[in-house]
Design a protein around this motif. Structure first.
Motif, PDB file in Angstrom:
ATOM      1  N   ASP A  10       0.835  -1.209   0.000  1.00 34.51           N
ATOM      2  CA  ASP A  10       0.000   0.000   0.000  1.00 34.51           C
ATOM      3  C   ASP A  10       0.864   1.252   0.000  1.00 34.51           C
ATOM      4  O   ASP A  10       0.609   2.200  -0.744  1.00 34.51           O
ATOM      5  N   SER A  13       2.457   1.881  -3.385  1.00 36.49           N
ATOM      6  CA  SER A  13       1.518   2.435  -4.361  1.00 36.49           C
ATOM      7  C   SER A  13       1.229   3.904  -4.082  1.00 36.49           C
ATOM      8  O   SER A  13       1.110   4.712  -5.016  1.00 36.49           O
ATOM      9  N   VAL A  14       1.132   4.269  -2.808  1.00 40.23           N
ATOM     10  CA  VAL A  14       0.867   5.669  -2.455  1.00 40.23           C
ATOM     11  C   VAL A  14       2.045   6.567  -2.836  1.00 40.23           C
ATOM     12  O   VAL A  14       1.864   7.642  -3.438  1.00 40.23           O
ATOM     13  N   THR A  18       1.813   9.333  -5.755  1.00 40.79           N
ATOM     14  CA  THR A  18       2.052  10.740  -5.404  1.00 40.79           C
ATOM     15  C   THR A  18       3.171  11.324  -6.251  1.00 40.79           C
ATOM     16  O   THR A  18       3.077  12.473  -6.718  1.00 40.79           O
ATOM     17  N   ALA A  55      -1.229  13.260  -3.970  1.00 45.67           N
ATOM     18  CA  ALA A  55      -1.428  12.480  -2.756  1.00 45.67           C
ATOM     19  C   ALA A  55      -2.880  12.001  -2.643  1.00 45.67           C
ATOM     20  O   ALA A  55      -3.147  10.851  -2.258  1.00 45.67           O
ATOM     21  N   ALA A  58      -3.443   9.164  -5.126  1.00 50.94           N
ATOM     22  CA  ALA A  58      -2.730   7.951  -4.742  1.00 50.94           C
ATOM     23  C   ALA A  58      -3.353   7.275  -3.525  1.00 50.94           C
ATOM     24  O   ALA A  58      -3.499   6.050  -3.474  1.00 50.94           O
ATOM     25  N   VAL A  59      -3.742   8.052  -2.518  1.00 53.54           N
ATOM     26  CA  VAL A  59      -4.314   7.486  -1.289  1.00 53.54           C
ATOM     27  C   VAL A  59      -5.688   6.877  -1.543  1.00 53.54           C
ATOM     28  O   VAL A  59      -6.099   5.926  -0.866  1.00 53.54           O
ATOM     29  N   SER A  63      -7.354   2.963  -0.190  1.00 60.59           N
ATOM     30  CA  SER A  63      -8.546   3.151   0.643  1.00 60.59           C
ATOM     31  C   SER A  63      -9.744   2.417   0.046  1.00 60.59           C
ATOM     32  O   SER A  63     -10.460   1.694   0.748  1.00 60.59           O
ATOM     33  N   SER A 131      -0.940   4.437  -9.026  1.00 58.77           N
ATOM     34  CA  SER A 131      -1.141   3.790  -7.738  1.00 58.77           C
ATOM     35  C   SER A 131      -1.958   2.507  -7.888  1.00 58.77           C
ATOM     36  O   SER A 131      -1.674   1.486  -7.240  1.00 58.77           O
TER      37      SER A 131
END
Length: 305
Positions: A10, A13-14, A18, A55, A58-59, A63, A131
């Motif tokens: 995770d 990927s973030v 980003t 960000a 990507a997040v 999630s 991501s």
């Protein structure tokens, strides 16, 4: 151990998303002859927004992958904030436009503001795709997806110019008594001998001939005309000071032919540079009109949008 691997993936990927989101915003942030955004503070603002956009994109992927659907709420909030960016740019450019010897005009300002908003969404998209590939497959898949996104952004970030809708030709600036003509297009009446002398010595003329019926309406748009005059004056300077209305660059339409006559008074009187400046003026989205589309059956009865 497996939980650590999932968390590590995770995080990868973030970070990757980003980075590509930020990179996308960096390559789209350019200060050219218009010197906007200003250096350094204007660029810092937009780079910070690019980092935030990257960000967020990507997040959102891990999630949603972990069924944490509150990420959609953050994306909705981001969209609201980037609309405020558009309002901020519009307000800033409108405020300083009053200080220009040849203003940009409302249509040009709105086009710039829309571009700044849209490029933040492109940064989110680049971050989201890279991501997603990194999380579903592996990190090098994320690299490939990010690289492809950057290529697409570079390929399509440049819009159309005025030469897509009109043919640009140099034209003679001449007087018939006090009446000023560029080619066969009447421009204005110049009463003072001093102003006529300046225009004859420093003036340059161009004729824009529309390529089709849609183009006639597009180049007749007042916002597009003002954008042409502003861009040429910005790149080559303008031979006037505040309070000289007779020396203001002007664009007038030949009502019978649909041609657009341009009179510019550049500080740097270079035919080739002036010609290139006119040809490279961006075609404003707000100015584009397609009246011939109304005659096509495919659009009959359909609402706009």
């Amino acid at each position: 151990m497996s939980h650590w691997l999932v968390t590590h993936k995770d995080m990868t990927s973030v970070v990757l998303g980003t980075a590509f989101g930020m990179a996308t915003r960096i390559i789209m942030l350019r200060s050219d002859y218009r010197q906007y955004p200003a250096y350094p503070h204007g660029k810092i603002i937009h780079l910070a927004l690019g980092l935030i956009a990257g960000a967020l994109g990507a997040v959102a992927v891990p999630s949603l992958y972990n069924k944490n659907y509150t990420a959609i709420t953050f994306l909705a909030l981001a969209a609201q904030q980037f609309r405020e960016v558009r309002n901020m740019e519009r307000g800033t450019l409108t405020a300083i436009d009053h200080l220009e010897l040849v203003p940009k005009g409302a249509a040009y300002i709105e086009g710039i503001a829309v571009v700044f908003e849209g490029r933040n969404y492109l940064a989110i998209l680049a971050a989201f795709l890279s991501s997603l590939c990194a999380l579903v497959f592996n990190w090098w898949s994320g690299l490939i997806a990010g690289a492809v996104t950057l290529f697409v952004v570079l390929r399509f970030m440049k819009g159309k110019s005025i030469t897509h809708v009109a043919t640009v030709e140099r034209a003679t600036v001449k007087f018939d008594g006090p009446n000023l003509y560029v080619g066969d297009v009447y421009m204005m009446n110049v009463g003072l001998d001093e102003n006529r002398t300046i225009i004859e010595e420093e003036g340059m003329g161009f004729i824009l001939t529309p390529k089709n019926d849609d183009s006639k309406v597009t180049i007749a748009n007042l916002g597009q005309r003002q954008a042409i005059l502003h861009d040429v004056s910005t790149r080559l300077g303008v031979y006037r000071d505040d309070g000289d209305p007779a020396l203001l660059p002007i664009a007038k339409l030949g009502l019978r032919t649909g041609k657009l006559g341009l009179l510019v008074l550049p500080r740097e009187k270079d035919d080739d540079k002036a010609y290139q400046a006119v040809c490279s003026v961006p075609l404003l989205e707000a100015a584009v009109r397609m009246p011939t589309e109304a005659n096509r059956k495919s659009t009959e009865g359909k609402p706009v949008g």
